[in-house]
Design an enzyme around this catalytic site. Sequence first.
Site, PDB file in Angstrom:
ATOM      1  N   GLY A  13       0.658  -6.128 -16.343  1.00 33.38           N
ATOM      2  CA  GLY A  13       1.771  -5.173 -16.254  1.00 33.38           C
ATOM      3  C   GLY A  13       2.830  -5.723 -15.325  1.00 33.38           C
ATOM      4  N   GLY A  14       4.037  -5.223 -15.451  1.00 30.31           N
ATOM      5  CA  GLY A  14       5.124  -5.640 -14.575  1.00 30.31           C
ATOM      6  C   GLY A  14       4.960  -5.053 -13.181  1.00 30.31           C
ATOM      7  CB  SER A  17       3.600  -1.702 -14.720  1.00 28.71           C
ATOM      8  OG  SER A  17       2.426  -2.375 -14.266  1.00 28.71           O
ATOM      9  CB  THR A  41      -5.598 -11.898  -4.187  1.00 31.33           C
ATOM     10  OG1 THR A  41      -4.553 -11.165  -4.834  1.00 31.33           O
ATOM     11  CG2 THR A  41      -6.844 -11.899  -5.047  1.00 31.33           C
ATOM     12  CG  HIS A  56      -1.548  -1.034  -2.869  1.00 34.02           C
ATOM     13  ND1 HIS A  56      -0.852  -2.225  -2.887  1.00 34.02           N
ATOM     14  CD2 HIS A  56      -1.007  -0.264  -3.841  1.00 34.02           C
ATOM     15  CE1 HIS A  56       0.057  -2.165  -3.845  1.00 34.02           C
ATOM     16  NE2 HIS A  56       0.005  -0.991  -4.426  1.00 34.02           N
ATOM     17  NE  ARG A  57      -8.009  -2.379   3.340  1.00 28.31           N
ATOM     18  CZ  ARG A  57      -8.974  -3.075   3.950  1.00 28.31           C
ATOM     19  NH1 ARG A  57      -9.614  -2.574   4.984  1.00 28.31           N
ATOM     20  NH2 ARG A  57      -9.292  -4.271   3.549  1.00 28.31           N
ATOM     21  CB  ALA A  58      -3.782   4.673   2.913  1.00 32.02           C
ATOM     22  CD  GLU A  68      -7.731  -8.060   3.902  1.00 33.96           C
ATOM     23  OE1 GLU A  68      -7.160  -9.075   4.342  1.00 33.96           O
ATOM     24  OE2 GLU A  68      -7.405  -6.898   4.226  1.00 33.96           O
TER      25      GLU A  68
END
Lengths: 174, 174, 174
Positions: A13-14, A17, A41, A56-58, A68
């Site tokens: 996906g872009g 997205s 990554t 993102h993690r939250a 990681e």
Amino acid sequence: MTEAIPGHHLVLGGARSGKSAYAEREALAVPGASRWIYIATGQAHDAEMAERIAHHRAHRDARWRTVEAPLGLADVIAAYDAAGTVVLVDCLTLWLSNALAVDTWAAERDALLAVLPGCTARVLLVSNEVGSGIVPLGELSRVFVDEAGRLHQALAALCPRVSLIVAGLPLSLK
Amino acid sequence: MTEAIPGHHLVLGGARSGKSAYAEREALAVPGASRWIYIATGQAHDAEMAERIAHHRAHRDARWRTVEAPLGLADVIAAYDAAGTVVLVDCLTLWLSNALAVDTWAAERDALLAVLPGCTARVLLVSNEVGSGIVPLGELSRVFVDEAGRLHQALAALCPRVSLIVAGLPLSLK
Amino acid sequence: MTEAIPGHHLVLGGARSGKSAYAEREALAVPGASRWIYIATGQAHDAEMAERIAHHRAHRDARWRTVEAPLGLADVIAAYDAAGTVVLVDCLTLWLSNALAVDTWAAERDALLAVLPGCTARVLLVSNEVGSGIVPLGELSRVFVDEAGRLHQALAALCPRVSLIVAGLPLSLK
């Protein structure tokens, strides 16, 4: 061409997205799964990137264990490979950038393509579609776009499921 | 997540994908419609842009009434909201650019997401897919791509129909 | 709008999407074909480009006869037009670049759109999707993206088959 691996799923996906959110939902819905490994990554090179990673993690479900792995992706996948495990890699294009920067891309890519067919874990691979715009000038951009495209083709041949995410909605490619 | 709104339609596509022409045809074919409002969000900052806007307007069907709304999109939609009306917004990414430039994006976006569910008019929203290439360096480009992507996801969740236009042809996403 | 031409096939895809390999496989599988003409539009301006062209040619099936045609595309197609012939043009966006550079684009485009409907050969047209990212600043980039998009729309209206290739996999648009 290697035979398709049951379960593995390439999610393309872009930017923004909704590909990561889609892959997370798919991963948490895998029947019979009991362990969810999130391989991140991305590397925080600056404050903006650190904020994105923290954001993102939250927002991630508590069932995820985050690992990681900016490099050495195949070894990390192998280390967590087990029946009942779902491994989500987010995302391949950041890993590609990391490997190009230290000139280990060919080895990283070959190791991933070698490890996937034998995995008993189900692996979901999230990656950025970067080849549908004008490619900026400069050899690095061209190498990045070329290698991302070649990797997506190789993985799409390996994975039994391939989805393209647009505005959070999946188009099934395979 | 809000329930889907009957009729609203998000039309995505790249530059010169034919997304506007597709949305215009879809809008003019809505059964029972008696009024067509074309909300143009573009601003003519230079001669090239003025020419594009004039070109679009000259090729538009005579049933359209064109309203220019670079900002304040939700209010303009609400002002024309009525049964039998079809509202076409072309396009969301220009509106996003306009709002980012004057730092009112969050308010503009929230107002649009708030007004749509109550509309009795059928609203077609045309927007540019900008996230499938390399994102150019610079924070503004990244913010633009991020906000466009987030907006598309939010609207795709709200709208019962979402289409991706490629070479003038629609792929149905929802 | 002209009537659809039996057999012609527009193959779109991003950079390194696998669009050329897909089109080559499709072309070689055309039932009853006895001659395969590969029209390469790329010009080797530098060593990197020369390497790409050589790489492509070396990986091509021996049944192909390669013809180089950076410009004058319609005439070259007409010269090889015959029943039982499959013509693959790879790719339209390089040809567009070549024609923009010498300011003959309008004539080149009109000639292609004029020659295709009368062809008895089956023509496969490979082209790069370039409009789904941020369009870089500069008039040349905008003209390129605009003309590519308009060309794709015109050809998609002419061809009975249109495919979008993502990660080597085809999405059927028509």
